[in-house]
Enzyme design. Structure first.
Site, PDB file in Angstrom:
ATOM      1  NE  ARG A 132     -41.266  49.375  40.128  1.00  0.00           N
ATOM      2  CZ  ARG A 132     -41.306  48.425  41.052  1.00  0.00           C
ATOM      3  NH1 ARG A 132     -41.077  47.163  40.720  1.00  0.00           N
ATOM      4  NH2 ARG A 132     -41.575  48.723  42.302  1.00  0.00           N
ATOM      5  CE  LYS A 154     -43.849  65.885  24.181  1.00  0.00           C
ATOM      6  NZ  LYS A 154     -44.224  67.268  23.852  1.00  0.00           N
ATOM      7  CD  GLU A 196     -51.384  68.949  16.362  1.00  0.00           C
ATOM      8  OE1 GLU A 196     -50.245  69.372  16.116  1.00  0.00           O
ATOM      9  OE2 GLU A 196     -51.923  69.008  17.500  1.00  0.00           O
ATOM     10  CE  LYS A 238     -44.247  63.819  17.537  1.00  0.00           C
ATOM     11  NZ  LYS A 238     -45.524  63.803  18.213  1.00  0.00           N
ATOM     12  CD  GLU A 248     -41.447  69.417  24.564  1.00  0.00           C
ATOM     13  OE1 GLU A 248     -42.113  68.541  24.000  1.00  0.00           O
ATOM     14  OE2 GLU A 248     -41.937  70.406  25.124  1.00  0.00           O
ATOM     15  NE  ARG A 252     -41.472  65.223  21.474  1.00  0.00           N
ATOM     16  CZ  ARG A 252     -41.725  63.940  21.643  1.00  0.00           C
ATOM     17  NH1 ARG A 252     -40.763  63.121  22.021  1.00  0.00           N
ATOM     18  NH2 ARG A 252     -42.935  63.469  21.429  1.00  0.00           N
ATOM     19  CG  ASN A 256     -45.854  72.335  22.778  1.00  0.00           C
ATOM     20  OD1 ASN A 256     -46.605  72.967  23.490  1.00  0.00           O
ATOM     21  ND2 ASN A 256     -45.689  71.035  22.859  1.00  0.00           N
ATOM     22  CG  HIS A 259     -49.798  72.445  20.815  1.00  0.00           C
ATOM     23  ND1 HIS A 259     -49.537  72.682  19.487  1.00  0.00           N
ATOM     24  CD2 HIS A 259     -50.371  71.210  20.865  1.00  0.00           C
ATOM     25  CE1 HIS A 259     -49.915  71.638  18.768  1.00  0.00           C
ATOM     26  NE2 HIS A 259     -50.430  70.733  19.575  1.00  0.00           N
ATOM     27  CG  HIS A 263     -52.390  72.719  25.804  1.00  0.00           C
ATOM     28  ND1 HIS A 263     -51.111  72.312  26.077  1.00  0.00           N
ATOM     29  CD2 HIS A 263     -52.835  71.858  24.861  1.00  0.00           C
ATOM     30  CE1 HIS A 263     -50.798  71.260  25.334  1.00  0.00           C
ATOM     31  NE2 HIS A 263     -51.832  70.971  24.586  1.00  0.00           N
ATOM     32  CG  HIS A 277     -55.735  68.867  20.579  1.00  0.00           C
ATOM     33  ND1 HIS A 277     -55.213  69.760  21.499  1.00  0.00           N
ATOM     34  CD2 HIS A 277     -54.681  68.420  19.851  1.00  0.00           C
ATOM     35  CE1 HIS A 277     -53.891  69.838  21.346  1.00  0.00           C
ATOM     36  NE2 HIS A 277     -53.546  69.040  20.347  1.00  0.00           N
TER      37      HIS A 277
HETATM   38  N1  GLY Z   1     -47.149  66.637  20.094  1.00  0.00           N
HETATM   39  C1  GLY Z   1     -45.914  67.239  20.329  1.00  0.00           C
HETATM   40  C2  GLY Z   1     -44.816  66.275  20.612  1.00  0.00           C
HETATM   41  O1  GLY Z   1     -44.978  65.080  20.431  1.00  0.00           O
HETATM   42  O2  GLY Z   1     -43.750  66.662  21.028  1.00  0.00           O
END
Ligand code: GLY
Length: 377
Positions: A132, A154, A196, A238, A248, A252, A256, A259, A263, A277
């Site tokens: 957990r 993330k 990025e 960031k 998010e 946040r 993206n 993206h 994706h 990527h």
């Molecule tokens: N890579 C985008 C984020 O961490 O929100």
């Protein structure tokens, strides 16, 4: 070169999970000052990219790192996984979990993710769910993971339906970003990471974007101080964004940028290495800028300037580079529907009102999008 320490914290965080990002040189060879408090007398599981091996001289980094950790813990276990998005699946996740449990870990044990974004994402996710949830540390070894995926918590894996659809928010105890290790990186990976980096300038910092335009030659020769500046600046931007929006719910999503397109492109590329990527992000960002122009949000000269910078870093800027993916607007729009930013069946894109000015555009009109894509493909 003096290390920089950047703190990441969250405004709405009752568990106070703030942590430091350490950005410097030789940190992997001597991680003790940073890690000592987290590793003493614990079981340590190092999940590393199989690109690094203990025997391989070119990758002395892993060997030295492990030796250093062993000074404080007599129970150090290593597990390797191949980099590349194909590894980020339920099969590899399950294998990792079974292996880790066989070491009879407890909740005090610590996982260390040593590798690029794929290793960080899957190792982070294992840490989030095993027993957990146990603690983990990120040691990102690619530019892309240093500037983006290792920070912000993330973690996750891909599903057959789409990228990063299974996961959890789980913040690391610390992040160690060593500029030296970037020298061991294949050039293509390094360039991909720069996509990025450019993203941060485009989202909210035109002066960072201009600095990248000015310094691109030194950056391409891996000038250490400039790399440190790149990683620090990217992490600062960031950290500032995620401070107010860890999960998010709003701002946040700006991270993206590009993206949604990326994706989908990666999906049709079948994650088979034809496109990695950062390259998909590069095309995705250029498309986001072109779509912004198409909808009247930004100027044509902004597009040219952005594409120019990506090209300086040898990055692809349009679908032209990937004709063999046989894309169509209908196929792409089908994929966009799985994007996590969408709400109530409406498509959401991150667009730009100029360099340094990204915004969230909800309820994108499908006819506009189809017309735009038909023109681009
Ligand atoms: N890579 C985008 C984020 O961490 O929100």
């Amino acid at each position: 070169m003096k290390s920089k320490i950047l703190n990441v914290s969250f405004n709405e965080d009752f568990s106070k999970k703030s942590y430091n990002i350490h950005i410097g040189t030789d940190l992997i060879l001597n991680p003790k000052p940073i890690l000592r408090e987290f590793i003493e007398k614990r079981k340590i599981i190092i999940i590393h990219d199989s690109y690094f091996s203990l025997q391989d001289n070119k990758n002395k980094y892993l060997y030295k790192f492990v030796e250093s950790i062993k000074e404080y813990s007599s129970n150090v276990y290593l597990l390797s996984i191949p980099g590349g998005d194909k590894t980020k699946d339920i099969f590899h996740l399950n294998k990792l979990i079974e292996n880790i449990l066989s070491f009879e870990i407890d909740r005090e044990s610590l996982i260390i993710a040593f590798g690029g974004g794929v290793v960080g994402d899957i190792a982070g996710f294992v840490s989030a769910i095993i027993l957990r949830g146990i603690n983990f540390v990120q040691v990102p070894t690619t530019l892309l993971s240093q500037v983006d995926s290792s920070i912000g918590g993330k973690t996750g894996i891909n599903s057959k339906i789409g990228k990063n659809l299974i996961g959890a928010f789980h913040q690391p105890l610390a992040v160690i970003s060593d500029m030296n290790v970037l020298k061991s990186l294949p050039k293509r990976e390094f360039h991909a990471g720069l996509a990025e980096v450019i993203k941060y300038g485009l989202i909210k910092d035109i002066s960072f974007f201009e600095w990248l335009e000015k310094e691109y030659k030194d950056i391409l020769t891996l000038h250490q101080l400039k790399l440190q500046n790149i990683v620090t600046k990217s992490c600062e931007i960031k950290a500032e964004i995620i401070k107010n929006d860890e999960k998010e719910k709003g701002e946040r999503a700006l991270l993206n940028l590009g993206h949604t397109f990326a994706h989908a492109i990666e999906y049709f590329g079948n994650h088979d290495g034809r496109i990695i990527h950062g390259e998909a992000v590069s095309i995705g960002i250029c498309l986001a800028l072109k779509f912004s122009y198409f909808l009247g949000f930004c100027r044509e000269e902004d597009l040219k300037r952005v594409a120019n910078l990506f090209e300086k870093f040898n990055l692809p800027t349009s679908f032209n580079n990937f004709k063999n993916l046989s894309l169509s607007s209908a196929k792409l729009i089908e994929r966009f529907k799985f994007d996590k930013k969408n709400k109530q069946n409406q498509l959401t894109f991150i667009l730009n009102k100029g360099i340094g000015k990204s915004f969230i555009h909800n309820n994108v009109n499908i006819n506009d999008l189809t017309q735009f894509l038909d023109k681009e493909i």
